[in-house]
Design an enzyme around this catalytic site. Structure first.
Site, PDB file in Angstrom:
ATOM      1  N   TYR A 181       0.843  -1.209   0.000  1.00  0.00           N
ATOM      2  CA  TYR A 181       0.000   0.000   0.000  1.00  0.00           C
ATOM      3  C   TYR A 181       0.874   1.253   0.000  1.00  0.00           C
ATOM      4  O   TYR A 181       0.651   2.173  -0.773  1.00  0.00           O
ATOM      5  CB  TYR A 181      -0.914   0.001   1.229  1.00  0.00           C
ATOM      6  CG  TYR A 181      -1.995   1.045   1.158  1.00  0.00           C
ATOM      7  CD1 TYR A 181      -3.274   0.724   0.705  1.00  0.00           C
ATOM      8  CD2 TYR A 181      -1.749   2.372   1.525  1.00  0.00           C
ATOM      9  CE1 TYR A 181      -4.268   1.689   0.629  1.00  0.00           C
ATOM     10  CE2 TYR A 181      -2.739   3.334   1.444  1.00  0.00           C
ATOM     11  CZ  TYR A 181      -4.001   2.999   0.999  1.00  0.00           C
ATOM     12  OH  TYR A 181      -4.982   3.946   0.916  1.00  0.00           O
ATOM     13  N   PHE A 228      -7.123  19.554 -25.181  1.00  0.00           N
ATOM     14  CA  PHE A 228      -7.745  18.254 -25.398  1.00  0.00           C
ATOM     15  C   PHE A 228      -9.147  18.242 -24.765  1.00  0.00           C
ATOM     16  O   PHE A 228      -9.413  19.000 -23.850  1.00  0.00           O
ATOM     17  CB  PHE A 228      -6.850  17.168 -24.766  1.00  0.00           C
ATOM     18  CG  PHE A 228      -7.337  15.780 -25.019  1.00  0.00           C
ATOM     19  CD1 PHE A 228      -7.357  15.262 -26.303  1.00  0.00           C
ATOM     20  CD2 PHE A 228      -7.805  14.990 -23.980  1.00  0.00           C
ATOM     21  CE1 PHE A 228      -7.830  13.977 -26.535  1.00  0.00           C
ATOM     22  CE2 PHE A 228      -8.271  13.705 -24.207  1.00  0.00           C
ATOM     23  CZ  PHE A 228      -8.285  13.202 -25.492  1.00  0.00           C
ATOM     24  N   ASP A 229     -10.033  17.364 -25.258  1.00  0.00           N
ATOM     25  CA  ASP A 229     -11.438  17.442 -24.799  1.00  0.00           C
ATOM     26  C   ASP A 229     -11.603  17.263 -23.288  1.00  0.00           C
ATOM     27  O   ASP A 229     -12.350  18.014 -22.655  1.00  0.00           O
ATOM     28  CB  ASP A 229     -12.356  16.495 -25.591  1.00  0.00           C
ATOM     29  CG  ASP A 229     -11.943  15.031 -25.528  1.00  0.00           C
ATOM     30  OD1 ASP A 229     -10.854  14.738 -25.022  1.00  0.00           O
ATOM     31  OD2 ASP A 229     -12.712  14.170 -25.985  1.00  0.00           O
ATOM     32  N   ASP A 282       0.667  19.128 -21.305  1.00  0.00           N
ATOM     33  CA  ASP A 282      -0.225  17.977 -21.399  1.00  0.00           C
ATOM     34  C   ASP A 282       0.505  17.021 -22.350  1.00  0.00           C
ATOM     35  O   ASP A 282       0.588  17.261 -23.553  1.00  0.00           O
ATOM     36  CB  ASP A 282      -1.584  18.436 -21.957  1.00  0.00           C
ATOM     37  CG  ASP A 282      -2.586  17.301 -22.045  1.00  0.00           C
ATOM     38  OD1 ASP A 282      -2.230  16.155 -21.724  1.00  0.00           O
ATOM     39  OD2 ASP A 282      -3.728  17.570 -22.454  1.00  0.00           O
ATOM     40  N   ALA A 321       0.670  13.560 -23.283  1.00  0.00           N
ATOM     41  CA  ALA A 321       0.346  12.186 -23.707  1.00  0.00           C
ATOM     42  C   ALA A 321       1.253  11.689 -24.835  1.00  0.00           C
ATOM     43  O   ALA A 321       1.671  10.547 -24.843  1.00  0.00           O
ATOM     44  CB  ALA A 321      -1.110  12.116 -24.127  1.00  0.00           C
ATOM     45  N   LYS A 371      -0.909   6.462 -23.959  1.00  0.00           N
ATOM     46  CA  LYS A 371      -0.443   6.817 -25.307  1.00  0.00           C
ATOM     47  C   LYS A 371       1.040   6.440 -25.428  1.00  0.00           C
ATOM     48  O   LYS A 371       1.356   5.274 -25.582  1.00  0.00           O
ATOM     49  CB  LYS A 371      -0.669   8.309 -25.599  1.00  0.00           C
ATOM     50  CG  LYS A 371      -1.961   8.952 -25.091  1.00  0.00           C
ATOM     51  CD  LYS A 371      -3.224   8.351 -25.509  1.00  0.00           C
ATOM     52  CE  LYS A 371      -4.520   9.007 -25.073  1.00  0.00           C
ATOM     53  NZ  LYS A 371      -4.586  10.316 -24.499  1.00  0.00           N
ATOM     54  N   HIS A 412     -20.150  13.466 -26.824  1.00  0.00           N
ATOM     55  CA  HIS A 412     -19.852  12.563 -27.941  1.00  0.00           C
ATOM     56  C   HIS A 412     -19.759  11.105 -27.525  1.00  0.00           C
ATOM     57  O   HIS A 412     -19.993  10.213 -28.320  1.00  0.00           O
ATOM     58  CB  HIS A 412     -18.554  12.992 -28.646  1.00  0.00           C
ATOM     59  CG  HIS A 412     -17.361  13.050 -27.740  1.00  0.00           C
ATOM     60  ND1 HIS A 412     -17.200  14.029 -26.798  1.00  0.00           N
ATOM     61  CD2 HIS A 412     -16.288  12.233 -27.618  1.00  0.00           C
ATOM     62  CE1 HIS A 412     -16.067  13.827 -26.142  1.00  0.00           C
ATOM     63  NE2 HIS A 412     -15.497  12.738 -26.619  1.00  0.00           N
TER      64      HIS A 412
HETATM   65  C1  LIG Z   1      -5.698  11.052 -23.834  1.00  0.00           C
HETATM   66  C2  LIG Z   1      -5.359  12.426 -23.489  1.00  0.00           C
HETATM   67  C3  LIG Z   1      -5.794  12.989 -22.280  1.00  0.00           C
HETATM   68  C4  LIG Z   1      -6.678  12.254 -21.288  1.00  0.00           C
HETATM   69  O1  LIG Z   1      -6.113  11.086 -20.861  1.00  0.00           O
HETATM   70  P1  LIG Z   1      -6.954   9.773 -20.476  1.00  0.00           P
HETATM   71  O2  LIG Z   1      -5.893   8.809 -20.108  1.00  0.00           O
HETATM   72  O3  LIG Z   1      -7.759   9.381 -21.652  1.00  0.00           O
HETATM   73  O4  LIG Z   1      -7.817  10.146 -19.316  1.00  0.00           O
HETATM   74  C5  LIG Z   1      -5.430  14.292 -22.013  1.00  0.00           C
HETATM   75  N1  LIG Z   1      -4.705  15.002 -22.900  1.00  0.00           N
HETATM   76  C6  LIG Z   1      -4.273  14.490 -24.067  1.00  0.00           C
HETATM   77  C7  LIG Z   1      -3.473  15.324 -24.991  1.00  0.00           C
HETATM   78  C8  LIG Z   1      -4.596  13.192 -24.408  1.00  0.00           C
HETATM   79  O5  LIG Z   1      -4.205  12.700 -25.582  1.00  0.00           O
END
Ligand SMILES: *Cc1c(COP(=O)(O)O)cnc(C)c1O
Length: 458
Positions: free
Chosen positions: A72, A124-125, A215, A217, A258, A450
């Site tokens: 833990y 990003f969304d 951000d 990913a 990603k 969506h």
């Molecule tokens: C996928 C992604 C996110 C969100 O991540 P999740 O793992 O799907 O929650 C945020 N920003 C970018 C640029 C992404 O590609």
């Protein structure tokens, strides 16, 4: 004879996929309310919905899973990941989270208040969702070239420094908690941000005393494009480039699904301890204790290994070449695609592809449904459905681009699959003039609609 390009891996385990008939698919997509997210995966032959969590882990990642420490507190897996993050990104502090949006939720809980402005390149969304959920505003400062799919620009993810400075100088500093730079910029087509631009954003943020978070990913794909396209980086390794990129940030959020090639996971990286301490409270509340935060020990191990594999040049070359292979096939036939090709996906310009569909009838969604019917290929709409309604006026937002994204999972499909996808889309292109009706919404959620929207043919 010049030796052709070949993948930098071979295949040790396989998974069956099933074909279907056009009649099957017409029935299935109607039952799914014309929302591709509603299809069960066995009804999809080639799944290009997303590259998120859909990659194939390596033998080394799977063996790391067996070494996971599920304690833990203070698990060795936490420290293995800590060392990998420090080694690859340079950040001293981190919080594990269960995925990228969880990282956003934790970080933004600490930083963003109602009425704040958060400038960046196209957010990003989920990032935008988490900003607007807090009644704050995501301000898009992407360069204009990003919104013309035909313009050839090597770094369409770049921020327009004039747009950014206008936001920074015309608002009180207290109202701008951070700038978010998305690398690569997913929403504008998987387009990279140049090192020069990252550096300039850093300088401007220092001038105004505002923090910058990445951000991240697809940070490794961003680094690959810098190496290939930006002057002065051809001879640097991907890891050197990654280190320099992150040196311009105060922290990062990461969806590890990603570029770290795991099926689930994420984290927040911090340069300074105060930021880490502020966010820690929320991590414990929403994710889990500081040394696991929503992840199993085995998953942290696989992620640590994935960070190294994802930043190998040969791997990135294999991946990005496969994306370009699809793009080139489509472009050669005349299918309108975003150019230059992005890192993780090919974006089809649906407005140009289907000029007979009005924007009120969800052009890119119409194209995605047609491609599914044609070949059982699942792409995804990046258009009006994704753009949501304006949270204040409730009016549909019509983005400049209506795109259908064909996202390539990492190390999953062969180029025969890619040939199949190209052929299916080309068939739709050949009959495009007969496609004259789109969709209307019959049911939608108030935010991130969506994922769950129901649609009916007009
Ligand atoms: C996928 C992604 C996110 C969100 O991540 P999740 O793992 O799907 O929650 C945020 N920003 C970018 C640029 C992404 O590609």
């Amino acid at each position: 004879m010049e030796l052709p390009f070949a993948e930098s891996f071979k295949i040790k385990m396989v998974e069956s996929i099933k074909r279907s008939t056009r009649q099957n698919r017409i029935k299935w997509i109607e039952e799914a309310k014309n929302n591709l997210f509603n299809l069960s995966s066995d009804k999809v032959f080639i799944d290009l919905l997303t590259d998120s969590g859909t990659g194939a882990m390596s033998d080394k990642q799977w063996s790391e899973m067996m070494l996971g420490d599920e304690s833990y507190a203070g698990a060795s897996s936490f420290f293995k990941l800590k060392n990998a993050i420090k080694d690859i990104t340079g950040f001293d502090y981190y919080l594990p989270t269960h995925q990228g949006r969880a990282a956003e939720n934790v970080l933004f809980s600490a930083k963003i208040k109602e009425g704040n402005l958060v400038p960046g390149n196209t957010h990003f969304d989920t990032t935008k969702g988490h900003i607007e959920f807090r009644k704050a505003y995501a301000i898009d400062c992407t360069i204009d070239e990003a919104f013309d799919t035909a313009i050839d620009h090597p770094f369409k993810g770049n921020l327009d420094l004039i747009k950014l400075e206008n936001v920074l100088k015309s608002n009180p500093k207290e109202n701008i908690p951070l700038i978010i730079v998305t690398i690569t910029c997913n929403s504008s087509g998987g387009q990279p941000v140049s090192m020069e631009n990252l550096k300039a954003v850093r300088q401007m943020s220092d001038k105004y005393g505002i923090q910058v978070f990445f951000d991240s990913a697809r940070f490794a794909e961003n680094a690959y494009f810098i190496k290939i396209r930006e002057k002065g980086y051809a001879h640097k390794s991907i890891r050197e480039i990654v280190k320099e990129m992150f040196s311009y940030a105060d922290g990062m959020t990461m969806s590890a699904k990603k570029d770290a090639i795991v099926n689930m996971g994420g984290f927040i990286g911090f340069r300074n301890k105060d930021d880490y301490d502020d966010a820690s409270v929320f991590n414990i509340m929403f994710e889990g204790y500081l040394s696991y935060g929503g992840m199993s020990g085995r998953d942290m191990n696989a992620l640590a290994q994935g960070l190294y594999e994802g930043t190998e040049f040969d791997y990135l070359e294999t991946r990005i070449s496969q994306v370009a292979y699809l793009g080139q096939k489509l472009k050669d036939y005349g299918v309108p695609v975003q150019y230059p090709f992005g890192g993780h996906a090919i974006f089809v310009d649906a407005k140009k592809f289907l000029p007979n569909i009005p924007k009120e009838e969800y052009i890119a969604q119409t194209l995605a449904v047609e491609l599914y019917i044609e070949g059982g290929v699942r792409g995804v709409e990046i258009g009006t459905l994704l753009a949501d309604r304006d949270p204040e006026t409730g009016i549909n937002r019509y983005p400049e681009l209506e795109l259908m994204r064909l996202t390539i999972p990492r190390r999953v499909y062969t180029n025969n699959h890619i040939d199949y996808v190209a052929a299916a889309l080309i068939n739709v292109y050949d009959r495009r003039n007969g496609i004259t009706k789109g969709f209307k919404i019959t049911k939608e959620a108030p935010i991130l609609r969506h994922f769950t929207v129901s649609l009916e043919r007009v």
